[in-house]
Design an enzyme around this catalytic site. Structure first.
Site, PDB file in Angstrom:
ATOM      1  NE  ARG A  45     -55.332 -25.104 157.255  1.00 21.37           N
ATOM      2  CZ  ARG A  45     -56.108 -25.826 156.450  1.00 21.37           C
ATOM      3  NH1 ARG A  45     -57.227 -25.311 155.949  1.00 21.37           N
ATOM      4  NH2 ARG A  45     -55.821 -27.087 156.175  1.00 21.37           N
ATOM      5  CG  ASP A  46     -58.976 -27.882 157.791  1.00 18.82           C
ATOM      6  OD1 ASP A  46     -59.953 -27.184 157.475  1.00 18.82           O
ATOM      7  OD2 ASP A  46     -58.679 -28.923 157.199  1.00 18.82           O
ATOM      8  CG  HIS A  74     -56.340 -32.843 155.076  1.00 21.50           C
ATOM      9  ND1 HIS A  74     -55.724 -31.944 155.915  1.00 21.50           N
ATOM     10  CD2 HIS A  74     -57.587 -32.335 154.857  1.00 21.50           C
ATOM     11  CE1 HIS A  74     -56.542 -30.941 156.196  1.00 21.50           C
ATOM     12  NE2 HIS A  74     -57.687 -31.155 155.563  1.00 21.50           N
ATOM     13  CG  HIS A 111     -62.387 -32.610 156.211  1.00 18.11           C
ATOM     14  ND1 HIS A 111     -62.620 -31.551 157.047  1.00 18.11           N
ATOM     15  CD2 HIS A 111     -61.291 -32.281 155.487  1.00 18.11           C
ATOM     16  CE1 HIS A 111     -61.712 -30.609 156.832  1.00 18.11           C
ATOM     17  NE2 HIS A 111     -60.885 -31.024 155.883  1.00 18.11           N
ATOM     18  CB  CYS A 142     -63.237 -26.629 153.372  1.00 20.32           C
ATOM     19  SG  CYS A 142     -62.755 -25.483 152.058  1.00 20.32           S
ATOM     20  CG  ASN A 161     -59.388 -31.728 159.466  1.00 14.40           C
ATOM     21  OD1 ASN A 161     -59.746 -30.581 159.624  1.00 14.40           O
ATOM     22  ND2 ASN A 161     -58.725 -32.128 158.416  1.00 14.40           N
TER      23      ASN A 161
HETATM   24  P1  HMG Z   1     -59.349 -12.664 145.032  1.00 15.42           P
HETATM   25  O1  HMG Z   1     -60.556 -11.955 145.568  1.00 15.42           O
HETATM   26  O2  HMG Z   1     -59.438 -13.270 143.694  1.00 15.42           O
HETATM   27  O3  HMG Z   1     -57.995 -11.832 145.020  1.00 15.42           O
HETATM   28  O4  HMG Z   1     -58.966 -13.772 146.121  1.00 15.42           O
HETATM   29  P2  HMG Z   1     -57.631 -10.338 145.095  1.00 15.42           P
HETATM   30  O5  HMG Z   1     -56.201 -10.294 144.724  1.00 15.42           O
HETATM   31  O6  HMG Z   1     -58.615  -9.527 144.308  1.00 15.42           O
HETATM   32  O7  HMG Z   1     -57.770  -9.983 146.640  1.00 15.42           O
HETATM   33  C1  HMG Z   1     -58.979  -9.714 147.305  1.00 15.42           C
HETATM   34  C2  HMG Z   1     -58.682  -8.905 148.547  1.00 15.42           C
HETATM   35  O8  HMG Z   1     -57.883  -9.676 149.443  1.00 15.42           O
HETATM   36  C3  HMG Z   1     -57.837  -7.659 148.244  1.00 15.42           C
HETATM   37  O9  HMG Z   1     -58.179  -6.702 149.220  1.00 15.42           O
HETATM   38  C4  HMG Z   1     -56.426  -8.121 148.457  1.00 15.42           C
HETATM   39  O10 HMG Z   1     -55.556  -7.079 148.786  1.00 15.42           O
HETATM   40  C5  HMG Z   1     -56.596  -9.076 149.636  1.00 15.42           C
HETATM   41  P3  HMG Z   1     -58.879  -5.303 148.781  1.00 15.42           P
HETATM   42  O11 HMG Z   1     -57.979  -4.689 147.786  1.00 15.42           O
HETATM   43  O12 HMG Z   1     -60.212  -5.738 148.179  1.00 15.42           O
HETATM   44  O13 HMG Z   1     -59.030  -4.573 150.078  1.00 15.42           O
HETATM   45  N1  HMG Z   1     -55.607 -10.154 149.632  1.00 15.42           N
HETATM   46  C6  HMG Z   1     -54.935 -10.540 150.738  1.00 15.42           C
HETATM   47  N2  HMG Z   1     -54.942 -10.067 151.996  1.00 15.42           N
HETATM   48  C7  HMG Z   1     -54.120 -10.690 152.877  1.00 15.42           C
HETATM   49  N3  HMG Z   1     -53.339 -11.750 152.542  1.00 15.42           N
HETATM   50  C8  HMG Z   1     -53.324 -12.238 151.300  1.00 15.42           C
HETATM   51  C9  HMG Z   1     -54.143 -11.614 150.336  1.00 15.42           C
HETATM   52  N4  HMG Z   1     -54.363 -11.858 149.021  1.00 15.42           N
HETATM   53  C10 HMG Z   1     -55.256 -10.950 148.610  1.00 15.42           C
HETATM   54  N5  HMG Z   1     -52.555 -13.266 151.010  1.00 15.42           N
HETATM   55  C11 HMG Z   1     -57.411 -15.278 147.198  1.00 15.42           C
HETATM   56  C12 HMG Z   1     -57.910 -14.713 145.878  1.00 15.42           C
HETATM   57  C13 HMG Z   1     -56.556 -16.481 146.842  1.00 15.42           C
HETATM   58  C14 HMG Z   1     -56.602 -14.231 147.925  1.00 15.42           C
HETATM   59  C15 HMG Z   1     -58.633 -15.696 148.053  1.00 15.42           C
HETATM   60  O14 HMG Z   1     -59.424 -16.526 147.262  1.00 15.42           O
HETATM   61  C16 HMG Z   1     -58.270 -16.435 149.321  1.00 15.42           C
HETATM   62  O15 HMG Z   1     -57.657 -15.877 150.209  1.00 15.42           O
HETATM   63  N6  HMG Z   1     -58.691 -17.714 149.407  1.00 15.42           N
HETATM   64  C17 HMG Z   1     -58.403 -18.547 150.567  1.00 15.42           C
HETATM   65  C18 HMG Z   1     -59.531 -19.494 150.837  1.00 15.42           C
HETATM   66  C19 HMG Z   1     -59.188 -20.401 151.980  1.00 15.42           C
HETATM   67  O16 HMG Z   1     -58.363 -20.099 152.818  1.00 15.42           O
HETATM   68  N7  HMG Z   1     -59.869 -21.571 152.012  1.00 15.42           N
HETATM   69  C20 HMG Z   1     -59.670 -22.535 153.048  1.00 15.42           C
HETATM   70  C21 HMG Z   1     -58.335 -23.194 153.004  1.00 15.42           C
HETATM   71  S1  HMG Z   1     -58.263 -24.562 151.877  1.00 15.42           S
HETATM   72  C22 HMG Z   1     -58.878 -25.896 152.796  1.00 15.42           C
HETATM   73  O17 HMG Z   1     -59.403 -25.710 153.868  1.00 15.42           O
HETATM   74  C23 HMG Z   1     -58.685 -27.286 152.267  1.00 15.42           C
HETATM   75  C24 HMG Z   1     -57.565 -28.031 152.979  1.00 15.42           C
HETATM   76  O18 HMG Z   1     -57.838 -28.144 154.375  1.00 15.42           O
HETATM   77  C25 HMG Z   1     -57.392 -29.443 152.398  1.00 15.42           C
HETATM   78  C26 HMG Z   1     -58.683 -30.263 152.319  1.00 15.42           C
HETATM   79  O19 HMG Z   1     -59.470 -30.305 153.282  1.00 15.42           O
HETATM   80  O20 HMG Z   1     -58.849 -30.912 151.275  1.00 15.42           O
HETATM   81  C27 HMG Z   1     -56.212 -27.325 152.826  1.00 15.42           C
HETATM   82 MG    MG Z   2     -59.179 -29.583 155.270  1.00 17.34          MG
END
Ligand code: HMG
Ligand code: MG
Length: 308
Positions: free
Chosen positions: A16-17, A208, A210, A241, A250
């Protein structure tokens, strides 16, 4: 010497990450092979994908197919990130038994990562967690930017404490505290985690880290000196990220497991099998991964092969 835990649970986040941040598209079949190989190493937790918007993270747009194609090994918890109810519904359809919700301890990173304020994330996850628990799932909670934010700099530990308490009170079984951009140092880790552990039980806290500045292993050891015994890592050191500029991978799982083995701390993980997973990932990604142990181990094997 501080007294370290006797057993460390490793939460593998490479699929995933790691893969969320790779430029090269990885075929679904390679991801499935990779996850199946990780499942055979002795790991008890593998975070396999994210049910997020494919517009935001195209690398993981095959989350449903990956989840339904892997062979689920007994004793392994498979989980995936969900950002909203739609993500949870898709995870339920894919028959996952565990999901993770995620938010940041700094507003700007939370907004860039999820297009929500922290309060909006908490409100959305209140419903998501309730539904997941109602469906019999386990829910993990991530808090990002705990030790520093790429946009805002310093983060107030009181915010981390408050968000940890909130996620646990909503029903998360554990909070994973993230050094998202890899800026923490061991002293800061002890200070911040010390504040969290004043009110949060130690068995509910994971770290967690990095490895952007090469301090992840030292930071994990600092956390372990407080008794923390759940550690996230990513095979090969894959990762980052996409919404945290400058964040690199990580902590490499094999570097962690090798250090722990040397210290007599058990993980239940077979290091040779882990290195094979790392070599597999490096091959399908098409680049050398940062893991130090893998380089040393594979180099040693190649030298032995040349001499035989
Ligand atoms: P948005 O643009 O505000 O939301 O995104 P929206 O509701 O307008 O959706 C945009 C489009 O995505 C739409 O499609 C939705 O249908 C679709 P369109 O109508 O334009 O064709 N959509 C989805 N499709 C599939 N599955 C879904 C979904 N939701 C909406 N669940 C949203 C808001 C939260 C969806 C977006 O910002 C997002 O997906 N963000 C994820 C970012 C991400 O994954 N970042 C990395 C993970 S976090 C990380 O790595 C840190 C961590 O490792 C810890 C650390 O290191 O500290 C965990
Ligand atoms: Mg991370």
């Amino acid at each position: 010497m501080p007294s370290y835990p006797k057993f460390v649970t490793v939460h593998e986040v490479g699929p995933r990450d790691g893969l969320q941040n790779e430029a090269r598209a990885v075929p679904t079949s390679d991801k499935v092979r990779f996850i199946d190989a990780l499942s055979a190493t002795g790991l008890s937790r593998v975070e396999i994908t994210s049910f997020v918007s494919p517009k935001w993270i195209p690398q993981l747009s095959d989350s449903s197919e990956v989840s339904t194609s892997i062979s689920r090994a007994a004793g392994v918890h498979y989980s995936a990130l969900v950002p909203n109810m739609r993500g949870l519904d898709n995870a339920i359809k894919a028959e996952l038994k565990e999901v993770a919700v995620f938010l940041s301890s700094s507003e700007t990173h939370n907004k860039k990562n999820t297009n929500k304020t922290i309060d909006e994330s908490v409100a959305a996850f209140t419903e998501v967690i309730a539904k997941a628990l109602g469906a019999g799932m386990r829910v993990r909670g991530y808090i990002s930017t705990v030790f520093g934010c790429p946009y805002e700099g310093d983060v107030d530990p009181a915010v981390v404490v408050r968000l940890s308490e909130t996620l646990l009170s909503l029903g998360c079984y554990e909070v994973a505290l993230g050094d998202t951009v890899g800026v923490a140092n061991p002293k800061q880790v002890v200070d911040v985690l010390g504040e969290v552990l004043d009110t949060v039980a130690i068995e509910k806290v994971a770290v967690h880290m990095h490895d952007t500045q090469g301090t992840a292993l030292a930071n994990v050891l600092a956390a372990m000196s407080l008794g923390i015994h759940i550690v996230d890592a990513s095979v090969g050191g894959l990762g980052g990220c996409p919404y945290a500029p400058g964040a690199s991978g990580n902590l490499a799982t094999e570097d962690l497991v090798a250090m722990l083995a040397g210290m007599g701390i058990e993980t239940g993980i077979d290091l040779d099998k882990l290195v094979d997973c790392s070599v597999m990932a490096s091959t399908f990604i098409g680049r050398e991964l940062p893991s130090k142990y893998m380089k040393a181990h594979v180099g040693k094997k190649q030298r032995a092969h040349r001499m035989s």
